[in-house]
Structures are given as C-alpha cells and as structure tokens.
Design an enzyme around this catalytic site. Structure first.
Site, PDB file in Angstrom:
ATOM      1  N   LYS A  73       4.895  -6.931   4.223  1.00 38.28           N
ATOM      2  CA  LYS A  73       5.150  -8.283   3.687  1.00 38.28           C
ATOM      3  C   LYS A  73       6.610  -8.524   3.285  1.00 38.28           C
ATOM      4  O   LYS A  73       7.071  -9.663   3.293  1.00 38.28           O
ATOM      5  CB  LYS A  73       4.256  -8.542   2.479  1.00 38.28           C
ATOM      6  CG  LYS A  73       2.793  -8.768   2.827  1.00 38.28           C
ATOM      7  CD  LYS A  73       2.000  -9.173   1.605  1.00 38.28           C
ATOM      8  CE  LYS A  73       0.547  -9.396   1.935  1.00 38.28           C
ATOM      9  NZ  LYS A  73      -0.244  -9.861   0.787  1.00 38.28           N
ATOM     10  N   ASP A 109      -0.656 -16.842  -0.123  1.00 36.37           N
ATOM     11  CA  ASP A 109      -1.504 -16.262  -1.182  1.00 36.37           C
ATOM     12  C   ASP A 109      -1.535 -17.148  -2.432  1.00 36.37           C
ATOM     13  O   ASP A 109      -2.604 -17.485  -2.945  1.00 36.37           O
ATOM     14  CB  ASP A 109      -1.007 -14.863  -1.579  1.00 36.37           C
ATOM     15  CG  ASP A 109      -1.439 -13.792  -0.589  1.00 36.37           C
ATOM     16  OD1 ASP A 109      -2.421 -14.013   0.142  1.00 36.37           O
ATOM     17  OD2 ASP A 109      -0.784 -12.727  -0.556  1.00 36.37           O
TER      18      ASP A 109
HETATM   19  P1  NDP Z   1       0.288  -4.569  -6.086  1.00 42.25           P
HETATM   20  O1  NDP Z   1       0.112  -3.130  -5.822  1.00 42.25           O
HETATM   21  O2  NDP Z   1       1.520  -5.269  -5.633  1.00 42.25           O
HETATM   22  O3  NDP Z   1       0.170  -4.824  -7.693  1.00 42.25           O
HETATM   23  C1  NDP Z   1      -0.883  -4.271  -8.433  1.00 42.25           C
HETATM   24  C2  NDP Z   1      -0.819  -4.784  -9.869  1.00 42.25           C
HETATM   25  O4  NDP Z   1      -1.955  -4.268 -10.583  1.00 42.25           O
HETATM   26  C3  NDP Z   1       0.419  -4.319 -10.635  1.00 42.25           C
HETATM   27  O5  NDP Z   1       0.786  -5.311 -11.562  1.00 42.25           O
HETATM   28  C4  NDP Z   1      -0.104  -3.074 -11.359  1.00 42.25           C
HETATM   29  O6  NDP Z   1       0.614  -2.769 -12.535  1.00 42.25           O
HETATM   30  C5  NDP Z   1      -1.499  -3.538 -11.717  1.00 42.25           C
HETATM   31  N1  NDP Z   1      -2.436  -2.452 -11.988  1.00 42.25           N
HETATM   32  C6  NDP Z   1      -3.068  -1.684 -11.067  1.00 42.25           C
HETATM   33  N2  NDP Z   1      -3.873  -0.794 -11.679  1.00 42.25           N
HETATM   34  C7  NDP Z   1      -3.737  -1.015 -13.023  1.00 42.25           C
HETATM   35  C8  NDP Z   1      -4.312  -0.423 -14.181  1.00 42.25           C
HETATM   36  N3  NDP Z   1      -5.197   0.568 -14.088  1.00 42.25           N
HETATM   37  N4  NDP Z   1      -3.956  -0.911 -15.397  1.00 42.25           N
HETATM   38  C9  NDP Z   1      -3.061  -1.928 -15.495  1.00 42.25           C
HETATM   39  N5  NDP Z   1      -2.497  -2.534 -14.432  1.00 42.25           N
HETATM   40  C10 NDP Z   1      -2.826  -2.082 -13.202  1.00 42.25           C
HETATM   41  O7  NDP Z   1      -1.012  -5.273  -5.478  1.00 42.25           O
HETATM   42  P2  NDP Z   1      -1.192  -6.804  -5.086  1.00 42.25           P
HETATM   43  O8  NDP Z   1      -0.559  -7.648  -6.130  1.00 42.25           O
HETATM   44  O9  NDP Z   1      -0.821  -7.009  -3.673  1.00 42.25           O
HETATM   45  O10 NDP Z   1      -2.782  -6.957  -5.161  1.00 42.25           O
HETATM   46  C11 NDP Z   1      -3.444  -6.986  -6.413  1.00 42.25           C
HETATM   47  C12 NDP Z   1      -4.889  -7.367  -6.176  1.00 42.25           C
HETATM   48  O11 NDP Z   1      -4.948  -8.699  -5.671  1.00 42.25           O
HETATM   49  C13 NDP Z   1      -5.595  -6.492  -5.119  1.00 42.25           C
HETATM   50  O12 NDP Z   1      -6.865  -6.151  -5.642  1.00 42.25           O
HETATM   51  C14 NDP Z   1      -5.746  -7.404  -3.927  1.00 42.25           C
HETATM   52  O13 NDP Z   1      -6.913  -7.120  -3.192  1.00 42.25           O
HETATM   53  C15 NDP Z   1      -5.856  -8.758  -4.591  1.00 42.25           C
HETATM   54  N6  NDP Z   1      -5.441  -9.859  -3.721  1.00 42.25           N
HETATM   55  C16 NDP Z   1      -6.326 -10.861  -3.520  1.00 42.25           C
HETATM   56  C17 NDP Z   1      -5.988 -11.931  -2.741  1.00 42.25           C
HETATM   57  C18 NDP Z   1      -6.997 -13.001  -2.522  1.00 42.25           C
HETATM   58  O14 NDP Z   1      -6.745 -13.856  -1.670  1.00 42.25           O
HETATM   59  N7  NDP Z   1      -8.112 -13.021  -3.256  1.00 42.25           N
HETATM   60  C19 NDP Z   1      -4.668 -12.050  -2.099  1.00 42.25           C
HETATM   61  C20 NDP Z   1      -3.770 -10.948  -2.415  1.00 42.25           C
HETATM   62  C21 NDP Z   1      -4.177  -9.887  -3.183  1.00 42.25           C
HETATM   63  P3  NDP Z   1       1.967  -1.856 -12.475  1.00 42.25           P
HETATM   64  O15 NDP Z   1       3.072  -2.786 -12.068  1.00 42.25           O
HETATM   65  O16 NDP Z   1       2.093  -1.366 -13.869  1.00 42.25           O
HETATM   66  O17 NDP Z   1       1.703  -0.768 -11.485  1.00 42.25           O
END
Ligand code: NDP
Length: 287
Positions: A73, A109
């Site tokens: 991306k 998105d």
């Molecule tokens: P990224 O990996 O870019 O970001 C993940 C985020 O989740 C970060 O802010 C991370 O925090 C946080 N995180 C993960 N695990 C934990 C935890 N245990 N405790 C606290 N914070 C946590 O992923 P994306 O943003 O691309 O995707 C996130 C979700 O969104 C996914 O589940 C994806 O499937 C969903 N999604 C859904 C879409 C839809 O159309 N419905 C479209 C795009 C995504 P940190 O920065 O601290 O690591």
C-alpha cells in the site's frame, strides 16, 4: 451471466503477499455478475521485489485498475502517475484506477468507513467528537477522511506513542480538524462527550475473536455510536459491550463492502450493487 464465448474481459484484481485469503474477489465478482459486466477480478500474489514488474505488466495488459493489500500500500506510490490528495495525506493507496493511460492512486478504506457511518449508522461526522483506537493504516485512512469531512475533534489512542503522535500531528498540520494523542498505557476511559468511538486496531480479528480493546466499558453511554473495523466476524465482543450500554453500533463489514463499492464505481463508472456485494461477503465469511 451471458453464455456467449468470453473473448475479452476487462481485468481488475488485487496485488498482495500473502493474498490467498483476500475476500474482495467474492464481492467484486458478485457485483460484475449482478450487473452483467464482462469483467474479471484476479487475486494475484506479488512478492515485494516484483512490484515494479507487476506494474509494468498491469500497464502492458491494459488492466482497468487494481487493489493493493499488504505489503504494497505504501510502496505502490512510486509507480503511479498521480495520487489523490487524501491518499497522499495517508501515504497509502489501496485502489488504482485508470484515466486513459494514466494510473491514479486512491484510498477507499476511510471513504468506505465514512459511507457506512452515514448510510448504515445515519451519523454525519460534521462537528462530531471522535475517538479512534489505533494509529495503523486503517486508523490513518479513517481519521484523514473524518477530518476532511468536518469532524470537530479527533482523539487518537494508541499503544505505540510514536505512531499515535505522528498521526495526531499530521491531522493537526494538514487538515482543518484538531487532534490529540492519548497514550494507551492503561485502561482507556471514554470521555463522556464522545460522539463516535471506533476500534481501528486488529484486536478481535480472527482467530483471536474473543479479544477486546482495553477500554473501561462502563464509560460507554447511549449517546455514542461505537464502530469496529473488524469485518469477520462482524459482531465483535467490543460491539456487544457497546450494545449492552445502549450505544448504537456499526460493524466492519459495512466499511469493507463500501470501500469495495467505491472502487467498483471508480473502475466501471457505475453505481455498485451494494446489497449483492454485502450478501456475497457475509456468505463467504459465514462459510
Ligand atoms: P496496522 O498493522 O497498520 O495497525 C494495527 C493497529 O492495531 C496499530 O495501531 C496497533 O498498535 C494496534 N494494535 C494491534 N494489536 C494491539 C494490541 N494488542 N493492543 C493495542 N493495540 C494493538 O493494521 P491496519 O490498520 O491495516 O488494520 C487494522 C485492522 O483493521 C485489521 O484488523 C484489518 O483487518 C482492519 N481493516 C478493516 C477494513 C474494513 O474495510 N473493515 C479495512 C482495513 C483494515 P501499535 O501501533 O502500538 O502497534
């Protein structure tokens, strides 16, 4: 679908790695069929070192567009002729469309989230106070679109301070909204004047379907609209907690469907059959 020989279909698809489980094909192919369009959506494994070659191929084979998923991306920006201003702010593109021979990068998105918020939850973000849990790709896309749509204030709650601070700074500097970062180092209490609370983390994603964000759920009230980005399973424990407090809820399936529907319109120029797409995805997830 017509039984005539299929001499030449228009091609779109997705580049990703891994990509085998990507569900988008299900809803786009259902939409093409419902609209009787001779288009095909291909799920294509592209290793990171071959992205440049894949784009040459895409141009050579006259694809009408492509989706990008992990890990392409951000890298994709190098291979485009133009990038839409919102996608440029996010620094990420998930949909490429063509204008003649020019390839233009978009990000659907956040737009999908906004449309779901407006059409499914009947909430206009204009003037609203929004809390977003997470600062990854989904959170960036959602908060940029919320800010551009006139949200009054955005609170970014994130575990890693650097990512959260960077996102809040971007929103403050490049959009009309005000944003603040709150470190997520203890159970988060939702401020009582919050209008919209959105989980944009991957907490609750399959197979960890019973995990919930570390929020003080007693601070959620009936005035709030609570959203989750997790599309599968859509009725997450996070949303169930919100329902128990009388809040309105919005699941991640709608966001996924609308981001695809917006991409469909960018490619074909036609309004997408949203209900058909939602049903196809829901069926695929249930199976
Ligand atoms: P990224 O990996 O870019 O970001 C993940 C985020 O989740 C970060 O802010 C991370 O925090 C946080 N995180 C993960 N695990 C934990 C935890 N245990 N405790 C606290 N914070 C946590 O992923 P994306 O943003 O691309 O995707 C996130 C979700 O969104 C996914 O589940 C994806 O499937 C969903 N999604 C859904 C879409 C839809 O159309 N419905 C479209 C795009 C995504 P940190 O920065 O601290 O690591």
């Amino acid at each position: 679908m017509s039984q005539e020989p299929n001499y030449k279909a228009e091609l779109v698809g997705v580049f990703g790695h891994p990509v085998a489980e990507n569900p988008t094909i299900v809803m786009q192919e259902a939409a093409f069929q419902a609209m009787n369009l001779n288009w095909r959506y291909l799920t294509i494994e592209v290793y990171p070192e071959y992205l440049a070659d894949a784009f040459k191929g895409l141009r050579a084979m006259n694809f009408q567009g492509i989706n990008l998923t992990i890990p392409h991306k951000v890298e994709v920006l190098k291979y485009l002729d133009e990038v839409a201003p919102d996608a440029r702010l996010m620094g990420a593109v998930n949909t490429v469309r063509r204008e003649g021979q020019r390839l233009i990068g978009e990000n659907t998105d956040g737009k999908g989230f906004l449309r779901s918020l407006r059409e499914d939850a009947k909430v206009d973000p204009q003037g609203k106070k929004v809390v977003v849990l997470g600062a990854g790709g989904a959170a960036r896309a959602m908060t940029v679109e919320l800010a551009l749509a006139g949200a009054a204030h955005l609170t970014i709650v994130n575990r890693s301070p650097q990512r959260g601070q960077e996102l809040a700074a971007l929103l403050n500097e490049k959009t009309p909204t005000t944003a603040e970062f709150v470190p997520w180092d203890k159970t988060y209490a939702v401020p009582p004047d919050t209008d919209v609370l959105a989980n944009a983390t991957s907490i609750g994603l399959f197979p960890n379907v019973n995990d919930t964000p570390d929020v003080d759920y007693s601070t959620i009230t009936a005035r709030m609209t609570v959203c989750d980005v997790i599309p599968n399973p859509p009725n997450t424990p996070f949303l169930k907690e919100a329902v128990a407090r009388g809040a309105k809820t919005l699941d991640g399936l709608g966001m996924l469907v609308y981001q695809g529907a917006i991409g469909f319109k960018m490619w074909t120029g036609l309004d997408a059959p949203v209900a058909v797409m939602r049903e196809a995805l829901a069926k695929a997830f249930a199976g």
